[in-house]
Scaffold this motif. Structure first.
Motif, PDB file in Angstrom:
ATOM      1  N   ASP A   1       2.912  -4.256   0.029  1.00  0.00           N
ATOM      2  CA  ASP A   1       1.463  -4.463   0.062  1.00  0.00           C
ATOM      3  C   ASP A   1       1.128  -5.925   0.332  1.00  0.00           C
ATOM      4  OD1 ASP A   1       1.096  -1.813  -0.457  1.00  0.00           O
ATOM      5  OD2 ASP A   1       0.648  -2.070  -2.575  1.00  0.00           O
ATOM      6  N   GLN A   2       0.135  -6.130   1.206  1.00  0.00           N
ATOM      7  CA  GLN A   2      -0.305  -7.471   1.580  1.00  0.00           C
ATOM      8  C   GLN A   2      -1.832  -7.539   1.520  1.00  0.00           C
ATOM      9  OE1 GLN A   2       1.622 -10.055   2.047  1.00  0.00           O
ATOM     10  NE2 GLN A   2       3.571  -8.959   2.080  1.00  0.00           N
TER      11      GLN A   2
ATOM     12  N   GLY B   1       0.916 -12.709   7.607  1.00  0.00           N
ATOM     13  CA  GLY B   1       1.011 -13.169   8.991  1.00  0.00           C
ATOM     14  C   GLY B   1       1.060 -12.046  10.004  1.00  0.00           C
ATOM     15  N   HIS B   2       0.861 -10.829   9.559  1.00  0.00           N
ATOM     16  CA  HIS B   2       0.851  -9.683  10.464  1.00  0.00           C
ATOM     17  C   HIS B   2      -0.572  -9.175  10.672  1.00  0.00           C
ATOM     18  CE1 HIS B   2       5.165  -9.048   9.028  1.00  0.00           C
ATOM     19  NE2 HIS B   2       5.238  -9.371  10.300  1.00  0.00           N
ATOM     20  N   TYR B   3      -0.762  -8.476  11.787  1.00  0.00           N
ATOM     21  CA  TYR B   3      -1.990  -7.747  12.065  1.00  0.00           C
ATOM     22  C   TYR B   3      -1.725  -6.264  11.846  1.00  0.00           C
ATOM     23  CZ  TYR B   3      -3.627 -11.874  14.655  1.00  0.00           C
ATOM     24  OH  TYR B   3      -4.005 -13.134  15.022  1.00  0.00           O
TER      25      TYR B   3
ATOM     26  N   LEU C   1      -3.184  -3.739   1.751  1.00  0.00           N
ATOM     27  CA  LEU C   1      -2.713  -2.663   2.617  1.00  0.00           C
ATOM     28  C   LEU C   1      -1.188  -2.715   2.639  1.00  0.00           C
ATOM     29  CD1 LEU C   1      -4.914  -2.928   5.847  1.00  0.00           C
ATOM     30  CD2 LEU C   1      -5.002  -1.149   4.103  1.00  0.00           C
ATOM     31  N   THR C   2      -0.562  -1.579   2.839  1.00  0.00           N
ATOM     32  CA  THR C   2       0.885  -1.559   3.016  1.00  0.00           C
ATOM     33  C   THR C   2       1.199  -2.074   4.413  1.00  0.00           C
ATOM     34  OG1 THR C   2       1.132   0.290   1.516  1.00  0.00           O
ATOM     35  CG2 THR C   2       2.945  -0.108   3.046  1.00  0.00           C
ATOM     36  N   CYS C   3       1.995  -3.099   4.501  1.00  0.00           N
ATOM     37  CA  CYS C   3       2.347  -3.698   5.787  1.00  0.00           C
ATOM     38  C   CYS C   3       3.683  -3.133   6.261  1.00  0.00           C
ATOM     39  CB  CYS C   3       2.416  -5.213   5.680  1.00  0.00           C
ATOM     40  SG  CYS C   3       2.816  -6.004   7.254  1.00  0.00           S
ATOM     41  N   VAL C   4       3.606  -2.263   7.252  1.00  0.00           N
ATOM     42  CA  VAL C   4       4.812  -1.659   7.814  1.00  0.00           C
ATOM     43  C   VAL C   4       5.678  -2.723   8.479  1.00  0.00           C
ATOM     44  CG1 VAL C   4       5.665   0.041   9.476  1.00  0.00           C
ATOM     45  CG2 VAL C   4       3.634   0.530   8.104  1.00  0.00           C
TER      46      VAL C   4
END
Length: 68
Positions: free
Chosen positions: A2-3, A23-25, A54-57
């Motif tokens: 999660d982020q 650092g992700h979209y 949100l869970t960052c895949v």
């Protein structure tokens, strides 16, 4: 993993993308019945999600950052 959501922007196809603290979209589309995110459709809805997680895949896949 999660982020935290720190912002939103539109991609080149005018779909909403969350900017995550890692650092992700991540796309945050509202496309029922697959993705039910009505909060994406308004400024107030998106603003209410700032600071939420949100869970960052991409983190789970150890992908490089999308932005610095």
């Amino acid at each position: 993993m999660d982020q935290v959501i720190i912002g939103f922007q539109l991609d080149e196809e005018r779909h909403w993308v969350a900017r995550l603290a890692c650092g992700h979209y991540q796309h945050v589309r509202h496309q029922p019945p697959w993705q039910n995110r009505p909060w994406v459709t308004s400024y107030q809805g998106r603003a209410s999600m700032l600071g939420k997680e949100l869970t960052c895949v991409k983190c789970l896949e150890n992908a490089p950052r999308d932005w610095n």
